[in-house]
Design an enzyme around this catalytic site. Structure first.
Site, PDB file in Angstrom:
ATOM      1  N   GLU A 166       0.830  -1.209   0.000  1.00  0.00           N
ATOM      2  CA  GLU A 166       0.000   0.000   0.000  1.00  0.00           C
ATOM      3  C   GLU A 166       0.864   1.258   0.000  1.00  0.00           C
ATOM      4  OE1 GLU A 166      -2.990  -0.467  -0.695  1.00  0.00           O
ATOM      5  OE2 GLU A 166      -2.919  -2.625  -0.303  1.00  0.00           O
ATOM      6  N   GLU A 180      -0.971  -1.967  -9.786  1.00  0.00           N
ATOM      7  CA  GLU A 180      -0.944  -3.174  -8.959  1.00  0.00           C
ATOM      8  C   GLU A 180       0.282  -4.053  -9.192  1.00  0.00           C
ATOM      9  OE1 GLU A 180      -2.564  -3.154  -6.531  1.00  0.00           O
ATOM     10  OE2 GLU A 180      -4.230  -1.813  -6.983  1.00  0.00           O
TER      11      GLU A 180
HETATM   12 ZN   LIG Z   1      -2.585  -2.458  -4.654  1.00  0.00          ZN
END
Ligand SMILES: [Zn+2]
Length: 844
Positions: free
Chosen positions: A290, A312
């Protein structure tokens, strides 16, 4: 279907003043949003979902508007295009969907409490306030929030609080950012704070239901992660604070809201005195994931959701890079090899899988893009490949440039490749194109043909797959210099094998380090040469042999029966990665046997044989000062011994349970699940069941909670299973966020499979209403498919899911999972006898 257009093309916001009044009692939100921006046309659209809009003003004058439910829009007609300030007044419900602004529920000293939080990715900001809810529509935001505030409550948001006036909390204006990253939370919270070297305030927040020391681990990791990234990216953290908040109800794992990251409690908080190493590693990688996003995703954001991988895949690689720097003793790249790599190899082998980069428009389809095995695991592996190719110096130089060029703005994949290409002098875009745009991956066959060592590539499938001649630019990483760095062609020859073997003095290998996304099929000569020297191979290379054999066997390129005799070469390894790969392979063998058969007995004997030595060596109790490898290996050994129904193992677990029955949570976290599960399976009573279920409700220790769940779902008592399933809809016992794990547990229990399968088919609509709107929903289909292996279940699966094929967001998942079950059923039918014969032979 209506053409979907980006609202940003008609209206480009620059600043929002957001006022919210949230009433938990009436579950109502009333708000006024003022948006300054530029209208490109007279007719513009602003996103909304489930908002009741009472007035729209443009520059202080009422203007006509309509709400378009289908397009999630408020359609507004302005007098003229150009600079304008819109003011939109509305009300909205406060719903329990874990999307938008929503309550989390918890108990403190027997009293029910709420913590209000937010979850806006991908498109739920529009449920909280009207906005152009697209990643490209970056603007600054000034938040002002009022709520039915009680003494002792606090509120936090992306930015620090500026002032409180008449009960309204005003926050500093944000930097330029995307709507999906806005966040706030209020209620009773405890927190711990520290500061980074550069002065960024780091905070961890949780409800007061947790012990204060549960926040410590996260605080330490978060601080070190921000410091690591500031150095690695050579770009300062852009906000005054970085807060981590654990929410009792949370659908995904965690969310990278800028400056206020939200997490599942299980993925942020932990008992520093009794948590397994595996869980600590997981929590550390979630936090570093994160926080990697605070730059990659938040500071520079993908232009549109088709480039979700930019966020991502990158964060998924960086979580390992940074944990490796912060906690080198974790050897976290080994975890990458045992978690991300097999996940990617498995799912990416099914025909119909998405590519890492996917064109997408429909909001329902956007949520289905978050395929953990592809956009996260495969994408990360793709970037690991790039990192291995260009090295860290070029990577860091390229990133610095990339951030400088696109900060507070947006970028595409091409922008990243250009930056890394400039820094490395390589045409990264060309190499990565084949990996990014094409689904699947190649199997490279290495063979000696007419004396020549040859390599050829071909797409690899598990199950039925249509070969359309896809080719990849493959970083080979060979241990022979004769192999090129990149294999572009379908087939290449490396020269005379005998000469090459002699000159190199070691067995020929490719994909050394296992950092490229492909598998290798060595012919008999080459494989035997490697196996003859297996002791000289490092752990990753041994893992790779087991992993590639398993995947090749699932893809029917070799038979599981030929793999079985090789396994005893690995059963005494002290390496956790080798033991993990061995465990996966053994688990596959369970598919070939059915309850109460001589074949299952025989497989149990085999499991016993393979685990006995390690069980004697490691025992049930973690030893102080033992290696990480031993800590991580023990659970696999215990799991195998219990599957084998080893009498001593069962008795020892029972003894440990009995000795600790008044303080089960105090059992060592690494082995606790096996002790409790063994008790439920072999010594279970309704009283024990009730006791554990009550403990599940009471405890705030997420690891202990998941241990109890793993144990209770394995009860052999069908009456208790029925009782459990009744709890599936009882949110006070099983939170909706945890339901999938409960469901999957019962489904994988041979005594519970039928009941769980009946439950989901009966309650599909309820489930869809409850969690259908979020990105985790399709995984219920995946979990179901993962458990099935008979023609009967295949037929039932098709009968139930085929009529749902046209549901947006479900199509791909249903198609793929049907193939997954089909190929497993076929594999078992074709190879059952040979595999079981090989097992019987190996147990002599
Ligand atoms: Zn992520």
């Amino acid at each position: 279907m209506a053409e979907l257009t980006h609202f940003y093309h008609s209206f480009q916001p620059t600043h929002y003043d957001i006022y919210l009044d949230i009433d938990r009692g009436t579950k109502k939100i009333s708000g006024k949003t003022t948006i300054t921006g530029e209208a490109k046309n007279e007719a513009i659209a602003i996103h909304q979902k489930d908002l009741t809009v009472s007035a729209v003003q443009a520059d202080g004058e009422d203007v006509p508007f309509t709400t378009d439910t289908k397009a999630d829009a408020i359609r507004i007609t302005l007098a003229k295009a150009g600079q304008v300030t819109l003011a939109i007044t509305y009300t909205a419900p406060l719903t329990d969907t874990m999307m938008g602004i929503y309550p989390s529920y918890y108990e403190l000293n027997g009293e029910k409490k709420q913590l209000i939080g937010t979850q806006f990715e991908t498109n739920a900001a529009r449920q909280a306030f009207p906005c152009v809810d697209e990643p490209e529509a970056k603007a600054t935001f000034s938040l002002a929030i009022k709520f039915d505030e009680k003494p002792g409550e606090t509120i936090i948001a992306n930015m620090p609080e500026k002032k409180v006036e008449d009960g309204v909390h005003y926050f500093d204006t944000t930097v330029r950012m995307s709507t999906y990253l806005i966040a706030f939370a209020f209620g009773e919270m405890q927190s711990k704070m520290t500061k980074t070297k550069s002065g960024v305030e780091i905070g961890v927040f949780a409800t007061k239901a947790h012990k204060a020391n549960e926040l410590d681990f996260a605080l330490d990791i978060a601080k070190k992660a921000i410091e690591f990234y500031e150095d690695f990216y050579q770009t300062p953290y852009p906000l005054p604070h970085s807060y981590q908040l654990a929410l009792p109800d949370f659908s995904a794992g965690a969310m990278e809201n800028w400056g206020l990251v939200t997490y599942r409690e299980a993925l942020l908080l932990l008992d520093p005195d009794n948590t397994s190493l595996e869980t600590k590693q997981l929590v550390a990688t979630v936090i570093t994931h994160e926080l990697a996003h605070q730059w990659f995703g938040d500071l520079v954001t993908m232009k549109w959701w088709d480039d979700l991988w930019l966020n991502e895949s990158f964060a998924n690689m960086m979580e390992y890079v940074s944990v490796d720097a912060i906690k080198p003793e974790y050897h976290i790249w080994e975890t990458f090899q045992t978690s991300e790599v097999p996940a990617a190899l498995q799912r990416d082998a099914t025909d119909g899988v998405q590519a890492v980069h996917v064109e997408v428009e429909d909001p329902a389809e956007i949520d289905s893009l978050f395929d953990g095995a592809i956009v996260y695991a495969k994408g990360a592996r793709m970037l690991v490949m790039v990192r291995a190719l260009i090295g860290d110096d070029a990577l860091r130089a390229g990133l610095k440039k990339y951030f400088a060029a696109h900060q507070y703005g947006n970028a595409t994949g091409a922008d990243l490749w250009a930056a890394l290409g400039d820094a490395s002098g390589m045409d990264i875009g060309a190499i990565m194109h084949s990996w990014l745009e094409q689904p699947g991956y190649p199997v490279v066959t290495a063979a000696v043909k007419d004396g020549q060592l040859t390599l050829s590539q071909k797409q690899f499938f598990v199950g039925e797959g249509k070969d359309i001649g896809r080719q990849w630019q493959i970083p080979l990483n060979s241990n022979y210099d004769a192999a090129p760095a990149i294999m572009k062609d379908k087939e290449i020859s490396l020269g005379d094998y005998k000469q090459l073997r002699q000159a190199n003095g070691k067995p020929f290998r490719i994909n050394v380090g296992n950092s490229s996304h492909f598998i290798v099929k060595y012919d008999q000569t080459l494989l035997q040469d490697i196996l003859d020297h297996v002791d000289s191979l490092d752990a990753i290379a041994q893992l790779q042999i087991l992993q590639d054999l398993r995947v090749l066997a699932e893809g029917r390129q070799i038979s599981f029966a030929t793999v079985v005799p090789l396994l005893s070469s690995f059963d005494n390894s002290h390496s956790a990665v080798v033991n993990t790969a061995l465990f996966y392979l053994l688990s596959d063998l369970k598919n070939f046997v059915f309850p109460d058969t001589p074949e299952k007995k025989s497989l149990q004997v085999y499991f016993d044989q393979l685990s006995a030595g390690q069980l004697a060596r490691l025992g049930w109790s973690p030893k102080s000062g033992e290696s990480n490898d031993d800590q991580l290996t023990r659970p696999f050994v215990l799991s195998n011994a219990l599957y084998a129904e080893n009498k001593d193992a069962i008795a020892q677990a029972h003894e440990l349970f009995t000795a600790n029955k008044d303080n089960l949570a105090g059992l060592p976290a690494d082995v606790r699940v096996f002790i409790i599960r063994n008790e439920v399976q072999h010594f279970g009573t309704p009283a024990l069941f009730d006791q554990l279920l009550a403990a599940y409700r009471e405890t705030n220790d997420a690891s202990y909670k998941s241990n109890i769940r793993a144990a209770l779902t394995q009860t052999p008592d069908t009456q208790l299973i029925a009782k459990l399933i009744e709890k599936f809809k009882d949110a006070d016992t099983i939170k909706p966020q945890d339901l999938r794990a409960w469901f999957g547990g019962v489904l994988r229990n041979e005594h519970g499979e039928q009941a769980a399968w009946d439950w989901i088919r009966t309650n599909w609509q309820w489930l869809s209403d409850r969690v259908g709107g979020d990105m985790e929903f399709t995984t219920y289909i995946q979990v179901s498919a993962g458990a099935f292996r008979t023609p009967k279940r295949l037929a039932e699966f098709k009968e139930f899911f085929e009529p749902k094929l046209n549901t947006p967001g479900l199509t791909r998942e249903i198609k793929m999972d049907t193939k997954v079950i089909e190929s497993r059923v076929q594999l078992i039918a074709d190879e059952k006898d040979a595999v079981n014969a090989a097992v019987a032979k190996a147990t002599k």
